[in-house]
Structures are given as structure tokens and as C-alpha cells.
Design an enzyme around this catalytic site. Structure first.
Site, short mmCIF file in Angstrom:
data_model
loop_
_atom_site.label_atom_id
_atom_site.label_comp_id
_atom_site.label_asym_id
_atom_site.label_seq_id
_atom_site.Cartn_x
_atom_site.Cartn_y
_atom_site.Cartn_z
N THR A 40 3.80 9.73 0.01
CA THR A 40 4.27 9.86 1.39
C THR A 40 5.59 9.10 1.54
OG1 THR A 40 2.09 10.21 2.33
CG2 THR A 40 3.70 9.15 3.76
N HIS A 48 -5.65 17.78 -0.49
CA HIS A 48 -5.86 16.33 -0.48
C HIS A 48 -7.28 16.03 0.00
CE1 HIS A 48 -5.23 12.15 -0.38
NE2 HIS A 48 -4.11 12.06 0.29
N ASN A 93 -8.61 9.50 -0.45
CA ASN A 93 -7.98 8.40 0.31
C ASN A 93 -8.29 8.34 1.80
OD1 ASN A 93 -6.97 7.95 -2.19
ND2 ASN A 93 -4.84 8.42 -1.72
N TYR A 124 -8.68 10.65 4.18
CA TYR A 124 -8.18 11.64 5.14
C TYR A 124 -9.27 12.69 5.43
CZ TYR A 124 -4.07 8.96 4.21
OH TYR A 124 -3.22 7.90 4.08
N ASN A 178 -8.49 3.30 3.91
CA ASN A 178 -8.65 3.98 5.20
C ASN A 178 -10.08 3.93 5.73
OD1 ASN A 178 -5.98 4.67 5.85
ND2 ASN A 178 -6.03 6.43 4.46
C1 8OZ Z 1 0.06 5.17 1.56
C2 8OZ Z 1 0.84 5.19 2.69
C3 8OZ Z 1 0.91 6.33 3.44
C4 8OZ Z 1 0.19 7.44 3.07
C5 8OZ Z 1 -2.51 8.57 0.60
C6 8OZ Z 1 -1.06 9.81 2.05
O1 8OZ Z 1 -3.04 7.50 0.33
C7 8OZ Z 1 -1.37 8.63 1.55
C8 8OZ Z 1 -0.61 7.42 1.94
C9 8OZ Z 1 -0.66 6.27 1.19
O2 8OZ Z 1 -2.94 9.61 0.11
#
Ligand code: 8OZ
Length: 353
Positions: A26, A175, A178, A180, A235
Site C-alpha cells: 500500500t 486479498h 491481514n 481485511y 488489524n
Molecule cells: C500496512 C499499511 C497499510 C496497508 C496489508 C494493505 O497489510 C495492507 C497494509 C499494510 O495487507
């Protein structure tokens, strides 16, 4: 020592000249509407000698955006912007897949053009703060998607995949890692749904499998990859059944014959080996922070077919040539990772003796 990295490989229908690929990163340098620019095209083209470029996370829909000025792939303007990027990479003899990333609850209304409340499997607020245009802020409680909206979100991924191909990409990566949206469906602490998308392992993997099935149906399995991050707590993810969940997910994805599985490794070597055995096609491995020699060893030992590097590629556009010749490496500057312009983006120098 790095020799195993330099053998050719195939990822679905994409032929790779070697095995050192660029991980999704990102960078927050699209336009406010999420359109990739000439500067973005220059950045990716500079890195075209990697075996494969996996782009930064790209929202498949307006609600899929979580962070400021990330790119999208759901309007004609997005397609035209990405076309500049894919043309530049192909002109430099590279290969590029666009990562489809729906951020789900890891989002803030201040970071999106529409300012809507983030959506998620369940209305559970993520712990922690997120990067917004006015600095770090707490994330709000997200709105739970209705069952009909979950199906519509699967279709958003399908359309975005078609748009990525129209934009000239060689494929897409879903994706699923992480923390999301896809991961929020997988994990027990973020998915407390009572419909067919929540509860049992079978139900929690349903969204991921439906997205992968729709994307593969739309653009071909041989152009579709998926990324997962077993046991990654990033996250505010807290999986209660990692060892049951991921083998079930990988078993359900296996019959699709996707181009690749990309594992962002969280440290559980036994689980990694289990998943490797269950997966029928190319395994792409990201061992964040590991020495390059250890990553090459994964290929040598058959743990992975292809490995991805993040900050090494960010700081060294000519990483492959540097490693092949033993040249010194540039150091990444974390201060310029997210947002801004050319500084820390397209101005990392190539090596000259
Ligand atoms: C770190 C900072 C911002 C986004 C991910 C999209 O971990 C990210 C991300 C990682 O997949």
C-alpha cells in the site's frame, strides 16, 4: 546461495523468468478518486524485473476502500489509469497482477470520498487506530452487511476482476489476508453472523470461496491468485480455530485450480507445511523480515515455488540485478511509505558501480 531463485516458474498461465516477486504494498499515491497516475506507472515499471509484480491493494468497490488515496478498479477512469501502469510494466518486459482488496471494517469515513460508515461481516468495532488524512483515529463500529449485500459484494469482486483484465493486467490476486474483509469473514472474532456466512468453519470460508469462484469464472482460474495470512493478528484478528480453518479453506479452494496461493507467513511452520501439501498449484510465500538467503532456501527446499519481498523491492527497483551481482542494497525509508509524491517512491536509485 540464491541460485534456487533464478529458475523459471509458471503461475497459472503466466510464465515467470525467475522466482523473486514483488509483494503487494500500500503506497497511497493514487488520485482522490482512486485513479492510478503516470507516477504510479513509473514506480511499477521501475520494478518490472521482479518475477511478478503484485500491486498494492485496490478496492473493487467504493465501500471496499479503507485508506486515503488508494487505487480502485471499478470505474472507466480506474481502468484507464491502470492501463497506463500495465502498459508501462509490459513495455519494460514485466508481469503484473492487480490485488483486489476490500478493507471491510479497517476503514474510516474520513479516508473515503463517500464518507460512509465502513461495512463488515458483523458490527464489531476494530481495536486500534487507523491512518486517516487528519492523522491516526479510532475506527468506528462498522455496519453488518445483509446476506443480499454479501452476494452483491462477491459480484463486485467479479466485476473488478473483469475490469483488471480490461486494464491489461495479467491476472488478479484476491486479498484474503491481514484482517481485511475476506479475513473478517474467516475469523471467529470478526464474524458473528447467524446466516450461511457465519458460525461453522464451512460457513466462515464461504465468502472467500465464493469470491475466488466468481473471479476464476470471470477471468479464468489460471489468472486468479489468493493471499491468506494464517494466525496473523494484524488489524485486530483473533482466530480461535486457525488449524481447522485454513486447511478447510485450502481444501475448498484446491478444486478451483487457481494460479497460486500466496501465504503471508505468520510463523507457524507446521501449518505452512500442511497447507503446502494440500495446495495443488503454485505456492507463493512471503516471509516478512526474513533474510533473502532464508527465502531462497524455502524455494530450494520446496516449501515455496515463488517468494515475494516487500520493502526490499520498494527500496531497490533493480533488486534482482543487485542480488544476482552481489551489489549493495538501498535501505527503505519508512517515513515515505504511505502517501506523498516521487520522494521515497520513484527516486530510489538503481545501482551503479
Ligand atoms: C500496512 C499499511 C497499510 C496497508 C496489508 C494493505 O497489510 C495492507 C497494509 C499494510 O495487507
Amino acid at each position: 546461495m540464491l541460485n534456487a531463485l533464478w529458475n523459471p516458474a509458471t503461475v497459472g498461465e503466466i510464465a515467470l523468468p525467475h522466482r523473486l516477486a514483488m509483494a503487494p504494498l500500500t503506497r497511497n499515491r493514487a488520485t482522490p478518486d482512486g485513479v492510478p497516475t503516470e507516477l504510479n506507472a513509473e514506480y511499477y515499471a521501475q520494478r518490472a524485473s521482479h518475477a511478478l509484480i503484485i500491486t498494492e491493494g485496490t478496492q473493487p468497490s467504493a465501500d471496499g476502500q479503507g485508506y486515503p488515496v488508494t487505487p480502485g478498479i471499478y470505474t472507466d477512469e480506474h481502468i484507464a489509469g491502470w492501463r497506463k501502469v500495465t502498459d508501462a510494466v509490459h513495455k519494460a518486459d514485466g508481469r503484473i497482477v492487480i490485488q483486489l482488496m476490500h478493507a471491510g471494517r479497517i476503514a474510516h469515513p474520513d479516508s473515503t470520498p463517500h464518507h460512509r460508515q465502513p461495512v463488515a461481516p458483523s458490527a464489531i468495532k476494530p481495536a486500534g487506530e487507523t491512518f486517516t488524512p487528519t492523522g491516526l483515529q479510532e475506527m468506528p463500529v462498522p455496519r453488518a452487511l445483509s446476506t443480499e449485500e454479501v452476494s452483491a459484494t462477491v459480484e463486485d469482486f467479479r466485476r473488478a476482476a473483469a475490469a483488471a483484465i480490461e486494464a491489461g493486467a495479467d491476472g488478479v490476486e484476491i486479498h484474503g489476508a491481514n484482517g481485511y474483509l475476506v479475513h473478517q469473514f474467516l475469523s471467529t472474532n470478526t464474524n458473528q453472523r447467524t446466516d450461511v456466512y457465519g458460525g461453522s468453519v464451512e460457513n466462515r470460508i464461504r465468502f472467500a470461496v465464493e469470491v475466488a469462484t466468481a473471479v476464476a469464472d470471470e477471468i479464468g482460474a489460471s489468472r486468479t491468485g489468493i493471499r491468506i495470512s494464517p494466525a496473523n493478528l494484524f488489524n485486530d484478528i483473533a482466530e480461535s480455530d486457525t488449524h481447522e480453518l485454513y486447511p478447510a479453506l485450502v481444501n475448498a479452494l484446491a478444486p478451483l485450480n487457481l494460479a497460486y496461493l500466496h501465504i503471508a507467513h505468520g510463523g507457524d511452520e507446521d501449518l505452512l507445511h500442511t497447507l503446502r501439501k494440500l495446495w495443488p498449484t503454485t505456492l507463493v510465500l512471503n516471509r516478512a523480515g526474513a533474510d533473502i538467503t532464508d527465502r531462497a532456501k524455502d524455494v530450494e527446499d520446496g516449501v515455496a515455488d515463488v517468494v515475494t519481498v516487500g520493502t526490499l523491492a520498494l527500496a531497490n527497483p533493480d533488486l534482482v540485478a543487485r542480488l544476482r551481482t552481489g551489489a549493495p542494497l538501498n535501505n527503505p525509508d519508512p517515513a515515505t511509505f504511505y502517501g506523498g509524491g516521487a520522494a521515497g517512491y520513484t527516486d530510489y536509485p538503481t545501482y551503479s558501480a
